[in-house]
Design an enzyme around this catalytic site. Structure first.
Site, PDB file in Angstrom:
ATOM      1  N   TRP A  53      -8.582  -3.510   8.745  1.00 56.36           N
ATOM      2  CA  TRP A  53      -7.625  -3.322   7.818  1.00 56.36           C
ATOM      3  C   TRP A  53      -7.934  -1.923   6.853  1.00 56.36           C
ATOM      4  O   TRP A  53      -9.053  -1.814   6.617  1.00 56.36           O
ATOM      5  CB  TRP A  53      -7.657  -4.487   6.595  1.00 56.36           C
ATOM      6  CG  TRP A  53      -7.050  -4.014   5.242  1.00 56.36           C
ATOM      7  CD1 TRP A  53      -7.613  -3.197   4.109  1.00 56.36           C
ATOM      8  CD2 TRP A  53      -5.474  -4.084   5.105  1.00 56.36           C
ATOM      9  NE1 TRP A  53      -6.394  -3.301   3.241  1.00 56.36           N
ATOM     10  CE2 TRP A  53      -5.568  -3.688   3.824  1.00 56.36           C
ATOM     11  CE3 TRP A  53      -4.520  -4.578   5.740  1.00 56.36           C
ATOM     12  CZ2 TRP A  53      -4.175  -3.561   3.103  1.00 56.36           C
ATOM     13  CZ3 TRP A  53      -3.194  -4.643   4.885  1.00 56.36           C
ATOM     14  CH2 TRP A  53      -3.172  -4.411   3.641  1.00 56.36           C
ATOM     15  N   MET A  54      -7.102  -0.990   6.728  1.00 56.17           N
ATOM     16  CA  MET A  54      -7.303   0.109   6.001  1.00 56.17           C
ATOM     17  C   MET A  54      -6.009   0.313   4.919  1.00 56.17           C
ATOM     18  O   MET A  54      -4.844   0.020   5.194  1.00 56.17           O
ATOM     19  CB  MET A  54      -7.201   1.269   6.856  1.00 56.17           C
ATOM     20  CG  MET A  54      -7.224   2.714   5.924  1.00 56.17           C
ATOM     21  SD  MET A  54      -7.293   4.145   7.187  1.00 56.17           S
ATOM     22  CE  MET A  54      -5.799   3.926   8.157  1.00 56.17           C
ATOM     23  N   ASN A  55      -6.398   0.598   3.520  1.00 59.33           N
ATOM     24  CA  ASN A  55      -5.165   1.028   2.765  1.00 59.33           C
ATOM     25  C   ASN A  55      -5.430   2.462   2.202  1.00 59.33           C
ATOM     26  O   ASN A  55      -5.572   3.408   2.955  1.00 59.33           O
ATOM     27  CB  ASN A  55      -5.066  -0.104   1.885  1.00 59.33           C
ATOM     28  CG  ASN A  55      -6.292  -0.625   0.916  1.00 59.33           C
ATOM     29  OD1 ASN A  55      -7.128  -1.126   1.313  1.00 59.33           O
ATOM     30  ND2 ASN A  55      -6.128  -0.604  -0.355  1.00 59.33           N
ATOM     31  N   ASP A  56      -5.765   2.611   0.864  1.00 66.26           N
ATOM     32  CA  ASP A  56      -5.548   3.753   0.269  1.00 66.26           C
ATOM     33  C   ASP A  56      -6.647   4.846   0.941  1.00 66.26           C
ATOM     34  O   ASP A  56      -7.882   4.614   1.112  1.00 66.26           O
ATOM     35  CB  ASP A  56      -5.915   3.781  -1.310  1.00 66.26           C
ATOM     36  CG  ASP A  56      -5.302   2.505  -2.031  1.00 66.26           C
ATOM     37  OD1 ASP A  56      -4.542   1.895  -1.276  1.00 66.26           O
ATOM     38  OD2 ASP A  56      -5.828   2.419  -2.730  1.00 66.26           O
ATOM     39  N   SER A 118     -10.587   2.331  -5.060  1.00 56.17           N
ATOM     40  CA  SER A 118     -10.211   3.959  -5.015  1.00 56.17           C
ATOM     41  C   SER A 118     -10.820   4.894  -5.905  1.00 56.17           C
ATOM     42  O   SER A 118     -11.206   4.338  -7.038  1.00 56.17           O
ATOM     43  CB  SER A 118      -8.724   3.751  -4.994  1.00 56.17           C
ATOM     44  OG  SER A 118      -8.251   3.462  -3.683  1.00 56.17           O
ATOM     45  N   ARG A 183      -8.285   1.365 -13.214  1.00 53.33           N
ATOM     46  CA  ARG A 183      -8.814   1.906 -11.798  1.00 53.33           C
ATOM     47  C   ARG A 183      -8.253   3.073 -11.438  1.00 53.33           C
ATOM     48  O   ARG A 183      -7.415   3.685 -12.159  1.00 53.33           O
ATOM     49  CB  ARG A 183      -8.550   0.680 -11.052  1.00 53.33           C
ATOM     50  CG  ARG A 183      -7.128   0.219 -10.615  1.00 53.33           C
ATOM     51  CD  ARG A 183      -7.051  -0.812  -9.760  1.00 53.33           C
ATOM     52  NE  ARG A 183      -5.561  -1.298  -9.447  1.00 53.33           N
ATOM     53  CZ  ARG A 183      -5.081  -2.288  -9.968  1.00 53.33           C
ATOM     54  NH1 ARG A 183      -5.477  -2.982 -11.173  1.00 53.33           N
ATOM     55  NH2 ARG A 183      -3.902  -2.469  -9.820  1.00 53.33           N
ATOM     56  N   ASP A 184      -8.942   3.651 -10.501  1.00 54.04           N
ATOM     57  CA  ASP A 184      -8.661   4.790  -9.643  1.00 54.04           C
ATOM     58  C   ASP A 184      -8.801   6.016 -10.210  1.00 54.04           C
ATOM     59  O   ASP A 184      -7.581   6.933 -10.444  1.00 54.04           O
ATOM     60  CB  ASP A 184      -7.126   4.565  -9.057  1.00 54.04           C
ATOM     61  CG  ASP A 184      -6.889   3.270  -8.303  1.00 54.04           C
ATOM     62  OD1 ASP A 184      -7.959   2.638  -7.962  1.00 54.04           O
ATOM     63  OD2 ASP A 184      -5.687   2.655  -8.583  1.00 54.04           O
TER      64      ASP A 184
HETATM   65  N1  DQQ Z   1      -6.021  -0.245  -3.776  1.00 54.72           N
HETATM   66  C1  DQQ Z   1      -7.223  -0.197  -4.465  1.00 54.72           C
HETATM   67  C2  DQQ Z   1      -7.033  -0.198  -5.698  1.00 54.72           C
HETATM   68  C3  DQQ Z   1      -5.471   0.762  -5.845  1.00 54.72           C
HETATM   69  C4  DQQ Z   1      -4.907   0.047  -4.921  1.00 54.72           C
HETATM   70  C5  DQQ Z   1      -7.848  -1.532  -3.885  1.00 54.72           C
HETATM   71  C6  DQQ Z   1      -3.778   0.851  -4.485  1.00 54.72           C
HETATM   72  O1  DQQ Z   1      -8.183   0.621  -6.466  1.00 54.72           O
HETATM   73  O2  DQQ Z   1      -5.273   0.354  -7.299  1.00 54.72           O
HETATM   74  O3  DQQ Z   1      -8.001  -1.544  -2.465  1.00 54.72           O
HETATM   75  O4  DQQ Z   1      -3.371   0.322  -3.325  1.00 54.72           O
END
Ligand code: DQQ
Length: 572
Positions: A53-56, A118, A183-184
């Site tokens: 799995w990959m996201n941000d 993130s 976050r982020d």
């Molecule tokens: N994905 C991260 C968070 C962010 C969210 C967690 C956005 O830090 O807010 O994987 O897709």
């Protein structure tokens, strides 16, 4: 003596280069062994981790001529476990061919034991990069952490050391920040008084916020009395991005650049809708406040980077090529069980150069030029008429499952365009109407059918329709669609028909570029004014059984002034 010294140094340098390179190759090889290949939906030239799995996208940067991409990665499966997320890491010399490395940051401390979420990279004035990231801590509170490269002479910066004073910033009883909505952190910028500034996303009730922090030393951060910006009613702001854009040039500018010839952009990822929205405005350095220009509101009414699938994006300034580059996560549209079967989920869109349009009212986006190095066989057409009443031309000679297509359409008979219905204010609804594609309206639908099977049992259509704004007006409205409704015989995938307005004059040629890569279709209308990304999973239109068509279902002829389609090699 000098010669001998030089000679010894040269031997030492060569040996270390060999060792360093070899270590990287070994690591790359190790990864490539376990890399999933040879699957119909695995992409050929989009960024993907070896598996899972990959996201941000996180902390993109260029350091010593090497591009780095970190990303939210769940290393143990294709379905995300957010409490075990690490920072995956890969490097590249050209943004196209990538070498995977081991994760740069993994949960290991009380301040990030429940997930390394993130964040962003800032290049300090010394030239050294540092990471600010969100840790989900031992109490499942979101806190902000710092990490530095362990060894700056490692060209790939493979190892990162967490600061012993982490967490740097915490939600607590004094600041009343919601500990599950904090976050982020962004790339920091140097503002007035030589202090660093950075923002993090947050929410208070339904108010979305960009909380502002300042620091002298990058370690001790103080919350400003006022957020950089906020909006009542938009919900949680994830992955904010705040950066300047030149008003007189398409070159990028460094995040800490301030002059009369820049505007500022604030992008937020709205967790309510899973879309990225941006506003253009002014950053008041004295009050440390961002004010969107008239007409922009930081909510769902703001323009989007992409009107299809594209989320949690992040830009960075490429100081070598003087451009700002945008990365964005493109999720799957398939059910979890299919992702588990594939062993992976999530792509990154092709990195896009991003700049302010001459109008000052929108951002333009275009795939980085390096992608063109993957082009091989080219098919070229000029001045072909797509007859009104139903034309379908097969573009022979390219690998239609992996291609780059650029078309320039010219329409005539604009007086024959249908008048847009007064209630048709949502372009996605226009594109979603039953039989939207087969209607025989005056001007359009015309465009491309990609990832199509020979007899059109399956296809994804990327097309335009042109309407008159009202009965008497000479003004026209152009709608761009990326329609997934017929993309696969498999009924279980998300088949949304995406749509957006395209702000071009139909009196001029209209350009459309589409990047096709097995299960992703990324389209750019009007040379990057509007972008739509789709994810599709055909059953028949796979590999050599894939076709590419140009079509016109409108009643008026449409001229293809030029069409270039290239087969695309796979990247490494
Ligand atoms: N994905 C991260 C968070 C962010 C969210 C967690 C956005 O830090 O807010 O994987 O897709």
């Amino acid at each position: 003596m000098a010669d001998l010294l030089w000679c010894n140094t040269a031997i030492f340098l060569l040996a270390s280069l060999f060792l360093a390179d070899n270590a990287t190759n070994i690591e790359a090889l190790k990864h490539s062994h376990s890399r999933i290949t040879n699957q119909p939906y695995r992409t050929g030239y989009h960024f993907q981790p070896p598996k899972n799995w990959m996201n941000d996208p996180n902390g993109p940067m260029i350091y010593n001529g090497v591009y780095h991409l970190f990303y939210q990665w769940y290393p143990n499966g294709a379905v995300m476990k957010v409490n075990e997320i690490v920072w995956g890491h890969a490097t590249s010399k050209d943004l196209i061919n990538w070498t995977p490395h081991s994760p740069a940051i993994k949960p290991s401390r009380p301040s990030d034991i429940n997930g390394c979420w993130s964040g962003s990279v800032t290049i300090l004035p010394s030239g050294k990069p540092v990471i600010l990231y969100t840790g989900n801590d031992v109490n499942n509170r979101q806190v902000q952490n710092l990490a530095k490269p362990k060894n700056l002479s490692d060209p790939y910066l493979r190892h990162w050391t967490k600061s012993p004073v982490n967490p740097l910033v915490t939600p607590n009883a004094v600041n009343h920040i919601n500990s599950t909505s904090f976050r982020d952190p962004t790339t920091a910028w140097l503002g007035r008084n030589g202090r660093w500034r950075m923002i993090t996303g947050s929410q208070e009730g339904r108010r979305g916020l960009a909380l502002l922090y300042t620091s002298r030393d990058f370690v001790s951060w103080k919350q400003s009395a006022k957020p950089l910006h906020y909006n009542d009613g938009s919900g949680m702001w994830e992955c904010p991005d705040f950066f300047p854009v030149g008003t007189t040039t398409s070159h990028g500018v460094d995040t800490s650049s301030f002059s009369v010839s820049v505007k500022h952009v604030l992008k937020v990822s709205l967790s309510d809708t899973s879309h990225d929205y941006y506003t253009i405005g002014t950053y008041d350095q004295v009050r440390d406040q961002y004010v969107p220009d008239d007409g922009f509101v930081q909510d769902v009414t703001a323009p989007r980077y992409d009107y299809g699938k594209f989320y949690a994006s992040k830009t960075f300034y490429d100081s070598v090529n003087r451009r700002r580059i945008l990365w964005g996560w493109v999720n799957e549209s398939s059910p979890e069980k299919d992702n588990i079967k594939k062993g992976w989920a999530g792509l990154q869109a092709i990195p896009r150069k991003i700049w302010l349009d001459e109008s000052g009212k929108r951002l333009m986006q275009w795939p980085v030029k390096e992608i063109e190095r993957l082009r091989t066989t080219q098919v070229k057409w000029e001045n072909k008429v797509l007859k009104g009443g139903g034309s379908l031309l097969d573009v022979h000679g390219v690998t239609a499952s992996q291609a780059d297509v650029e078309v320039l359409f010219k329409v005539s008979g604009l007086e024959k365009a249908d008048v847009i219905e007064p209630g048709w204010t949502d372009p996605q609804l226009i594109c979603s109407q039953k039989n939207a594609l087969s209607v025989n309206s005056g001007l359009g639908p015309f465009g491309l059918m990609v990832l199509a099977s020979r007899n059109l049992e399956e296809y994804t259509s990327v097309y335009l329709r042109i309407f008159k704004a009202s009965q008497k007006s000479k003004d026209h409205v152009v709608v761009m669609c990326s329609d997934q409704s017929r993309s696969s015989l498999d009924k279980e995938n998300d088949k949304t028909s995406y749509g957006a307005f395209l702000d071009v004059s139909p009196y001029q040629p209209i350009s459309l570029r589409t990047l096709i890569d097995n299960s992703i279709v990324e389209s750019f209308g009007g040379r990057g004014k509007t972008c739509i990304t789709s994810r599709v999973y055909p059953k028949l239109a796979i590999g050599e059984n894939t076709h590419l068509f140009v079509f016109n279902n409108g009643s008026q002829n449409v001229n293809v002034l030029s069409l270039s389609a290239w087969s695309m090699k796979s990247s490494l």
